[in-house]
Design an enzyme around this catalytic site. Structure first.
Site, PDB file in Angstrom:
ATOM      1  CG  ASN A 178      -0.327  -0.019   2.504  1.00  0.00           C
ATOM      2  OD1 ASN A 178       0.694  -0.679   2.693  1.00  0.00           O
ATOM      3  ND2 ASN A 178      -0.869   0.699   3.442  1.00  0.00           N
TER       4      ASN A 178
ATOM      5  N   GLY B 134       2.756  -5.580   7.324  1.00  0.00           N
ATOM      6  CA  GLY B 134       1.723  -6.302   6.579  1.00  0.00           C
ATOM      7  C   GLY B 134       0.559  -6.626   7.479  1.00  0.00           C
TER       8      GLY B 134
ATOM      9  CD  GLU C 111       5.583  -0.516  12.688  1.00  0.00           C
ATOM     10  OE1 GLU C 111       4.437  -0.033  12.723  1.00  0.00           O
ATOM     11  OE2 GLU C 111       6.440  -0.282  13.546  1.00  0.00           O
ATOM     12  CG  LEU C 112       1.237  -6.430  12.535  1.00  0.00           C
ATOM     13  CD1 LEU C 112       0.783  -7.512  13.488  1.00  0.00           C
ATOM     14  CD2 LEU C 112       1.874  -7.052  11.303  1.00  0.00           C
TER      15      LEU C 112
ATOM     16  CB  CYS D 202      -1.755   0.482   8.747  1.00  0.00           C
ATOM     17  SG  CYS D 202      -0.439   1.674   8.628  1.00  0.00           S
TER      18      CYS D 202
ATOM     19  CD  GLU E 214      -5.955  -3.410   8.212  1.00  0.00           C
ATOM     20  OE1 GLU E 214      -5.550  -4.582   8.104  1.00  0.00           O
ATOM     21  OE2 GLU E 214      -5.190  -2.425   8.186  1.00  0.00           O
TER      22      GLU E 214
HETATM   23  P1  NAD Z   1       0.281  -9.081   3.684  1.00  0.00           P
HETATM   24  O1  NAD Z   1       0.460  -9.435   5.097  1.00  0.00           O
HETATM   25  O2  NAD Z   1      -0.603  -9.916   2.847  1.00  0.00           O
HETATM   26  O3  NAD Z   1       1.695  -9.071   2.912  1.00  0.00           O
HETATM   27  C1  NAD Z   1       2.776  -8.267   3.333  1.00  0.00           C
HETATM   28  C2  NAD Z   1       4.071  -8.889   2.848  1.00  0.00           C
HETATM   29  O4  NAD Z   1       4.292 -10.118   3.541  1.00  0.00           O
HETATM   30  C3  NAD Z   1       4.088  -9.240   1.371  1.00  0.00           C
HETATM   31  O5  NAD Z   1       5.384  -9.007   0.870  1.00  0.00           O
HETATM   32  C4  NAD Z   1       3.741 -10.726   1.370  1.00  0.00           C
HETATM   33  O6  NAD Z   1       4.173 -11.405   0.221  1.00  0.00           O
HETATM   34  C5  NAD Z   1       4.475 -11.194   2.617  1.00  0.00           C
HETATM   35  N1  NAD Z   1       3.912 -12.370   3.279  1.00  0.00           N
HETATM   36  C6  NAD Z   1       2.621 -12.785   3.281  1.00  0.00           C
HETATM   37  N2  NAD Z   1       2.493 -13.881   4.057  1.00  0.00           N
HETATM   38  C7  NAD Z   1       3.717 -14.146   4.571  1.00  0.00           C
HETATM   39  C8  NAD Z   1       4.228 -15.152   5.454  1.00  0.00           C
HETATM   40  N3  NAD Z   1       3.440 -16.089   5.963  1.00  0.00           N
HETATM   41  N4  NAD Z   1       5.533 -15.133   5.762  1.00  0.00           N
HETATM   42  C9  NAD Z   1       6.348 -14.172   5.268  1.00  0.00           C
HETATM   43  N5  NAD Z   1       5.930 -13.210   4.411  1.00  0.00           N
HETATM   44  C10 NAD Z   1       4.625 -13.193   4.075  1.00  0.00           C
HETATM   45  O7  NAD Z   1      -0.178  -7.542   3.656  1.00  0.00           O
HETATM   46  P2  NAD Z   1      -0.621  -6.641   2.421  1.00  0.00           P
HETATM   47  O8  NAD Z   1      -1.981  -7.062   1.986  1.00  0.00           O
HETATM   48  O9  NAD Z   1       0.476  -6.520   1.413  1.00  0.00           O
HETATM   49  O10 NAD Z   1      -0.698  -5.212   3.153  1.00  0.00           O
HETATM   50  C11 NAD Z   1      -1.788  -4.802   3.880  1.00  0.00           C
HETATM   51  C12 NAD Z   1      -1.565  -4.916   5.370  1.00  0.00           C
HETATM   52  O11 NAD Z   1      -0.402  -4.202   5.768  1.00  0.00           O
HETATM   53  C13 NAD Z   1      -2.712  -4.270   6.117  1.00  0.00           C
HETATM   54  O12 NAD Z   1      -3.089  -5.079   7.200  1.00  0.00           O
HETATM   55  C14 NAD Z   1      -2.120  -2.962   6.600  1.00  0.00           C
HETATM   56  O13 NAD Z   1      -2.749  -2.404   7.706  1.00  0.00           O
HETATM   57  C15 NAD Z   1      -0.702  -3.357   6.880  1.00  0.00           C
HETATM   58  N6  NAD Z   1       0.168  -2.175   6.927  1.00  0.00           N
HETATM   59  C16 NAD Z   1       0.714  -1.783   8.125  1.00  0.00           C
HETATM   60  C17 NAD Z   1       1.521  -0.647   8.185  1.00  0.00           C
HETATM   61  C18 NAD Z   1       2.164  -0.193   9.472  1.00  0.00           C
HETATM   62  O14 NAD Z   1       3.165   0.497   9.403  1.00  0.00           O
HETATM   63  N7  NAD Z   1       1.636  -0.550  10.626  1.00  0.00           N
HETATM   64  C19 NAD Z   1       1.763   0.081   7.032  1.00  0.00           C
HETATM   65  C20 NAD Z   1       1.189  -0.347   5.836  1.00  0.00           C
HETATM   66  C21 NAD Z   1       0.397  -1.481   5.794  1.00  0.00           C
END
Ligand code: NAD
Length: 475
Positions: free
Chosen positions: A153, A228, A248-249, A282, A376
């Site tokens: 994002n 993520g 950071e979720l 997020c 979320e």
């Molecule tokens: P996601 O968790 O699906 O993926 C994030 C990354 O992790 C990707 O590169 C993905 O390929 C990898 N990944 C997925 N499963 C994994 C696993 N089991 N082991 C290791 N790597 C894995 O998230 P997304 O859909 O790309 O992003 C959206 C999420 O990110 C939302 O929940 C959002 O709130 C969060 N987010 C948090 C922040 C913050 O700073 N707190 C900032 C931006 C986004």
């Protein structure tokens, strides 16, 4: 057509690999291609980082700072191009991507500055009777290998938030960007190398969860810096073993509008920050708790502001809301809107979609257990929910599995203190919404919103170890 290649051991991989097209989610047009890493590629990337870590740690901090500063200057020169690239790859409007590039420039610059501030302290021993002839000095030393796993994002700034501090601290990095946005990751990597980043200081592997999982499990990694979702993070914690894991979720951020608030300003800011990047942030404003005495005029003002948002082509300079990352995400958000309405919420505006674009939607008073309230949304949907007392607003805000940031509109200092103390979040924004972040501030959450804090100074602390040297003097 642009190409995102793997970058391993100082080389862009030219040999053929399985490849996937990268599409512009707004037009559906193929704009590039990404190579997918094999398990052997991931292993070689980890081996390179592990072998290079001592050589990276030896680079003096003034040199690390100089490289990061140069990278921020190069990005400044290419701001419009990078913004356009992100808009094409993600459907995020130019207004937002220009902002993201500006923030990335700052993140790199602040990482450069922090590279020169890896300070320790001197601790006299005589606080103990056994230490009257001893002194300790502490230093910050790099952890070694940082694994950086990032989401789609904010695909540029969130990589800068990991690679900047990791290199500033003297670490080698293995980067795995989101599979939806590999092209911008490759462009940033080229820019960092052009700025002088030593080729073996970073490796980039591309692919999905399985690539991330292989990195996370590997004992050559010292720190996992993950941004993520909560599902992936639980899996990461289960796989990581004895490593530091920084998370950071997400969240379902609340903003509280009290009866004394400047309603016009609150409505304008909620509209601006609840729908930027189609709500895919997020800390996007998701739940607005409004005092019952002002909920009607507030909802009217919000509706007016939201209906005035320009929805359309992310590449047009006046577009406020583009599309979501893909049609699947739009399907999910639409089904959550339908569920909320079916269980009693009133649709104030929006509620329609075209392709991956979901209209900015306001719901009034959805039930507490509907998904748009308790999960979320990560989409352009905001719910207005009335409250009677301050205690009720606190309880409702805290009745969440998440706790990233909260916003509060009031000018009453007693309420500010009461709320700031009671809200279970990483940060409270007074007279602003939950969705406000400056990149040098400590950023992170509690509960399912994460572990640790980001922001170059704080990330560097997490990506270094404290080392102590003790002197004993003759009696
Ligand atoms: P996601 O968790 O699906 O993926 C994030 C990354 O992790 C990707 O590169 C993905 O390929 C990898 N990944 C997925 N499963 C994994 C696993 N089991 N082991 C290791 N790597 C894995 O998230 P997304 O859909 O790309 O992003 C959206 C999420 O990110 C939302 O929940 C959002 O709130 C969060 N987010 C948090 C922040 C913050 O700073 N707190 C900032 C931006 C986004």
């Amino acid at each position: 057509m642009r190409k995102a290649q793997l970058y391993i051991n100082g080389t862009w991989i030219e040999e053929p690999r399985a490849a996937e097209p990268v599409k512009n989610p707004y037009t559906g047009e193929v704009i590039g291609e990404q190579q997918l890493a094999t398990p052997e590629d991931v292993d070689r990337a980890l081996a390179c980082a592990f072998e290079a870590k001592k050589e990276i740690a030896r680079i003096p901090s003034y040199e690390r700072a100089r490289i990061l500063k140069r990278a921020s200057m190069l990005l400044e020169e290419r701001k419009e191009t990078f913004a356009r690239w992100i808009s094409e790859e993600l459907g995020k409007p130019l207004k937002n991507t220009l902002d993201e590039v500006s923030r990335s420039i700052e993140t790199l610059e602040q990482s450069a500055e922090e590279a020169k501030r890896l300070f320790g302290e001197t601790i006299p021993g005589d606080a103990s009777a056994r230490g009257t002839k001893a002194v300790a000095v502490t230093f910050r030393v790099p952890v070694g290998v940082v694994a950086a796993i990032t989401p789609f994002n904010a695909p540029l700034n969130l990589i800068c938030h990991k690679v900047g501090p990791a290199f500033a601290a003297g670490n080698a990095v293995v980067l795995k960007p989101a599979p939806q946005t590999p092209l911008i990751a490759a462009e940033l990597l080229k820019l960092l190398l052009e700025a002088g980043l030593p080729p073996r200081a970073i490796n980039m592997v591309l692919g999905g969860a399985e690539v991330g999982q292989q990195i996370v499990k590997d004992d050559r990694v010292n720190v996992i810096s993950f941004t993520g979702g909560v599902v992936a993070s639980r899996n990461i914690c289960a796989l990581a073993g004895m490593k530091k894991v920084l998370l950071e979720l997400g969240g379902n951020a609340a903003t509280i509008v009290h009866e004394d608030a400047d309603l016009k300003r609150a409505a304008a800011l909620c509209a601006k920050t609840g729908y930027s990047n189609s709500g895919q942030s997020c800390i996007s404003v998701q739940r607005i708790y409004v005092h019952e005495s002002v909920v009607e005029p507030f909802t009217d003002l919000l509706k007016r502001e939201v209906e005035a948002l320009k929805v359309g082509d992310p590449l047009l300079p006046d577009t406020d809301v583009g599309c979501m990352v893909d049609e699947r995400a739009a399907d999910r958000v639409m089904s959550w809107i339908d569920e909320a309405i079916a269980s009693g919420a009133t649709l104030v505006c929006g509620g329609k979609r075209r392709g991956a674009t979901v209209e900015p939607t306001v719901l009034f008073n959805p039930p507490k257990r509907s998904k748009v309230v308790c999960e979320e949304v990560f989409g352009p949907v905001v719910s207005v929910i009335p409250y009677r007392t301050i205690d009720e607003a606190i309880a409702e805000t805290n009745d969440s599995a998440f706790g990233l940031q909260a916003g509060l509109f009031t000018n009453r200092m007693d309420i500010v203190y009461q709320m700031a103390e009671a809200l279970e979040v990483g940060g409270v924004v007074i007279n602003g919404t939950s969705n406000f972040r400056l990149d040098h501030w400590p950023y992170g959450g509690v509960k399912n919103s994460g572990i640790g804090r980001e922001g170059p100074r704080y990330a560097i602390e997490e990506m270094t170890e404290m080392k102590m040297i003790v002197w004993q003097f003759p009696q």
